[in-house]
Design a protein around this motif. Sequence first.
Motif, PDB file in Angstrom:
ATOM      1  N   GLU A 351       0.818  -1.212   0.000  1.00 38.82           N
ATOM      2  CA  GLU A 351       0.000   0.000   0.000  1.00 38.82           C
ATOM      3  C   GLU A 351       0.855   1.266   0.000  1.00 38.82           C
ATOM      4  N   GLU A 352       2.049   1.210   0.622  1.00 38.80           N
ATOM      5  CA  GLU A 352       2.884   2.397   0.732  1.00 38.80           C
ATOM      6  C   GLU A 352       4.231   2.174   0.062  1.00 38.80           C
ATOM      7  N   LEU A 353       4.858   3.272  -0.336  1.00 40.83           N
ATOM      8  CA  LEU A 353       6.197   3.222  -0.904  1.00 40.83           C
ATOM      9  C   LEU A 353       7.220   3.010   0.199  1.00 40.83           C
ATOM     10  N   VAL A 354       8.256   2.235  -0.100  1.00 41.20           N
ATOM     11  CA  VAL A 354       9.345   2.018   0.857  1.00 41.20           C
ATOM     12  C   VAL A 354      10.338   3.171   0.786  1.00 41.20           C
ATOM     13  N   LEU A 355      10.604   3.648  -0.430  1.00 43.84           N
ATOM     14  CA  LEU A 355      11.479   4.794  -0.643  1.00 43.84           C
ATOM     15  C   LEU A 355      10.691   5.894  -1.343  1.00 43.84           C
ATOM     16  N   LYS A 356      10.913   7.137  -0.914  1.00 40.93           N
ATOM     17  CA  LYS A 356      10.135   8.251  -1.464  1.00 40.93           C
ATOM     18  C   LYS A 356      11.058   9.405  -1.868  1.00 40.93           C
ATOM     19  N   ASN A 357      11.126   9.653  -3.167  1.00 48.17           N
ATOM     20  CA  ASN A 357      11.880  10.793  -3.705  1.00 48.17           C
ATOM     21  C   ASN A 357      13.288  10.912  -3.118  1.00 48.17           C
ATOM     22  N   PHE A 370      24.998   3.837   4.836  1.00 44.48           N
ATOM     23  CA  PHE A 370      23.557   4.069   4.988  1.00 44.48           C
ATOM     24  C   PHE A 370      23.140   3.537   6.348  1.00 44.48           C
ATOM     25  N   ILE A 371      22.442   4.344   7.085  1.00 47.42           N
ATOM     26  CA  ILE A 371      22.009   3.927   8.411  1.00 47.42           C
ATOM     27  C   ILE A 371      20.601   4.463   8.651  1.00 47.42           C
ATOM     28  N   GLY A 372      19.911   3.823   9.547  1.00 52.14           N
ATOM     29  CA  GLY A 372      18.545   4.217   9.861  1.00 52.14           C
ATOM     30  C   GLY A 372      17.893   3.152  10.712  1.00 52.14           C
ATOM     31  N   LYS A 544      30.968   9.765   3.679  1.00 51.12           N
ATOM     32  CA  LYS A 544      29.621  10.337   3.685  1.00 51.12           C
ATOM     33  C   LYS A 544      28.677   9.323   4.326  1.00 51.12           C
ATOM     34  N   ILE A 545      27.797   9.809   5.170  1.00 51.23           N
ATOM     35  CA  ILE A 545      26.789   8.943   5.796  1.00 51.23           C
ATOM     36  C   ILE A 545      25.414   9.461   5.390  1.00 51.23           C
ATOM     37  N   ILE A 546      24.588   8.565   4.877  1.00 53.23           N
ATOM     38  CA  ILE A 546      23.234   8.932   4.471  1.00 53.23           C
ATOM     39  C   ILE A 546      22.257   8.300   5.462  1.00 53.23           C
ATOM     40  N   VAL A 547      21.498   9.150   6.130  1.00 53.20           N
ATOM     41  CA  VAL A 547      20.553   8.681   7.155  1.00 53.20           C
ATOM     42  C   VAL A 547      19.165   8.597   6.520  1.00 53.20           C
ATOM     43  N   LEU A 548      18.527   7.430   6.694  1.00 57.40           N
ATOM     44  CA  LEU A 548      17.182   7.212   6.155  1.00 57.40           C
ATOM     45  C   LEU A 548      16.174   7.095   7.289  1.00 57.40           C
ATOM     46  N   GLU A 549      15.005   7.644   7.057  1.00 53.17           N
ATOM     47  CA  GLU A 549      13.917   7.553   8.030  1.00 53.17           C
ATOM     48  C   GLU A 549      12.601   7.491   7.262  1.00 53.17           C
ATOM     49  N   ASN A 550      11.877   6.389   7.447  1.00 56.49           N
ATOM     50  CA  ASN A 550      10.586   6.193   6.764  1.00 56.49           C
ATOM     51  C   ASN A 550      10.708   6.335   5.243  1.00 56.49           C
ATOM     52  N   GLY A 551      11.817   5.828   4.689  1.00 56.62           N
ATOM     53  CA  GLY A 551      11.997   5.828   3.239  1.00 56.62           C
ATOM     54  C   GLY A 551      12.459   7.138   2.659  1.00 56.62           C
ATOM     55  N   GLU A 552      12.795   8.113   3.480  1.00 54.69           N
ATOM     56  CA  GLU A 552      13.251   9.411   3.001  1.00 54.69           C
ATOM     57  C   GLU A 552      14.625   9.726   3.581  1.00 54.69           C
ATOM     58  N   VAL A 553      15.356  10.580   2.885  1.00 57.68           N
ATOM     59  CA  VAL A 553      16.678  10.981   3.364  1.00 57.68           C
ATOM     60  C   VAL A 553      16.502  12.000   4.493  1.00 57.68           C
ATOM     61  N   ALA A 554      16.976  11.602   5.681  1.00 59.34           N
ATOM     62  CA  ALA A 554      16.845  12.485   6.849  1.00 59.34           C
ATOM     63  C   ALA A 554      18.092  13.314   7.072  1.00 59.34           C
ATOM     64  N   CYS A 566      21.576  16.303  12.610  1.00 62.84           N
ATOM     65  CA  CYS A 566      20.537  15.311  12.277  1.00 62.84           C
ATOM     66  C   CYS A 566      20.012  14.644  13.549  1.00 62.84           C
ATOM     67  N   ALA A 567      18.777  14.909  13.876  1.00 59.97           N
ATOM     68  CA  ALA A 567      18.183  14.373  15.105  1.00 59.97           C
ATOM     69  C   ALA A 567      18.076  12.852  15.064  1.00 59.97           C
TER      70      ALA A 567
END
Length: 589
Positions: A351-357, A370-372, A544-554, A566-567
């Motif tokens: 029903e929902e996207l795992v990754l968004k934009n 990548f962490i999250g 570089k560290i990319i933080v993901l939260e709910n499928g979006e880059v945080a 980054c909280a």
Amino acid sequence: MLSLLKHLKPKEWLLALASVVFVTTQVFLDLRLPRLMREIVLNLQLGGNTGEIWKLGGFMLLSTLGSAVCAFTVGFLSARVSADFSMRLRGLVYDKAGSFSHEEMNKFTTASLITRSTNDITQVGLLVAISLQVLLRAPIMAVWATTEMVGSGWQWTLAVATTLIIMLIVLVVMLIFVLPKFKVIQKQTDNLNAVTRENLTGLRVVRAYNAEELSAKKFKTANEDLTKTHLFTTRSLASVQPLLSILLNGLTLSVYFIGAHLINSAPLSARAGLIADMTVFSSYAMQVIMAFIMITMVFIFLPRASVSALRINEVLSVNPLISYPEISAQPLSEAGEVEFKNVSFGYPNAEELVLKNVSFKIESGETVAFIGSTGSGKSTLINLVARFYDITAGELLISGVNIKDFSEKDLNKKLGYVAQKAVLFSGTVKENIALGSEESEGILESVIHSAGVAKASEFISKMDNSYDSLISQEGKNLSGGQKQRISIARAICKKPDIFIFDDSFSALDYKTDKELRASLKENASNATVLIVAQRISTIMDADKIIVLENGEVAGIGKHNELLKDCAVYKEIALSQGISKGNHSKGGKD
């Protein structure tokens, strides 16, 4: 079933055609025997010419020997066609399954694909062999024998027709009640394979939790369900044989009973001919009935083989969701840039996207982590780079080229993938590490070097035969950390432009983890490294560290920057006992 026959090669069609010729010859020789017997009976009734009887007997012997030779030849040809056809189908199913994406593998399941490539293909191959031997012979014999019987007496013909009608009714009833059960059998076989495979691969966990009774219960349920269905079909089919025997013997009695009545009613001069006709008709009637019994045998195998053919076609007819061009759109570049442009992804039927934009760019030679939190989309994102799934929207570029424009071979050549769960194959340590390498000379030196970078050389050297030591299936004779290091060495030996580590350091202790990452950075400095990690201690030195939260880059940045800005990252760091200025702390898992 017919749709599978398109996979037969011209040579096999020629062998099948040759089988038709030999079967026709066999039927001709078999149907000569009643005529020769008639001549012998008439000869005996007219006084008996010994020389003529020996001559006719010789012809009968030659016809029998010729029929036997034809039968042997047909058996040889049918076995050849069936074996080659089955081998090709197994190859096609294996190749097709190898092209499946994760989604298609989940649709069929591994247990079902194993059943389809073994048991199902065996059923189809068996039907092909039986058809060439029996199904070809039965109609030819039935039509030919019926033609020979015409004019022998309507009473005898009526007896044969009545017997055939009863046989057809029995056959139709069996098909109506038994055919659906064969579909159930194949599904239950899949289930039994799945339960058995699950219990055996998870045997250690089962024992650790004293769950032997629960596992045994699951297996018993699956086993009993399959056994009950098998018993129903086997008993149903077994009841056909005695019924056919009753009909066959009943027809023989009917022919002789009618013959006795006709002979008793006929004038003396006509009785010799009637006795000869009765002998011939009896033989032909048996041939007709035997032809229908052979057809019945085919129909006994046909339902299950038809279900198996349908299941094989389900695999072969799948158009893979992920398709690759034969040749990459552009020549391969050694650059390892990875760029996500507004990428969105959702699993099928979700029903929902795992990754968004999701958008970011990774330069060649960078180490990016990548962490999250759990379910944030880390592994999904990495799987898109390996093209285990296709993106739903947006664009994914590798070395400036859309990932969909790479041929499968070229894309895989650029990537060195290490899964979270180490996958090893039965064979030697050397064979496992050199699996993806294209080097032919100096491969051992490359294997040893890769093992050293992956910090695997120490335990490998202690094994009985060092790099020639055997690894059991799935690496059962190695620890989790040892398997993971060999998997990492395999990726290093491949010398890719882009390394992908999907939480691949989780099985390593902190010391080995740190040493391995330092060694990797020193020896693969030109390659792009993508790391999915759960613990910050593994990635805090990344470029570089990319933080993901709910499928979006945080958040995107270095460790200290993210701790400040980054909280989400700060919360993860604090939960692991890591704070600014506390980089060396091991952290808590």
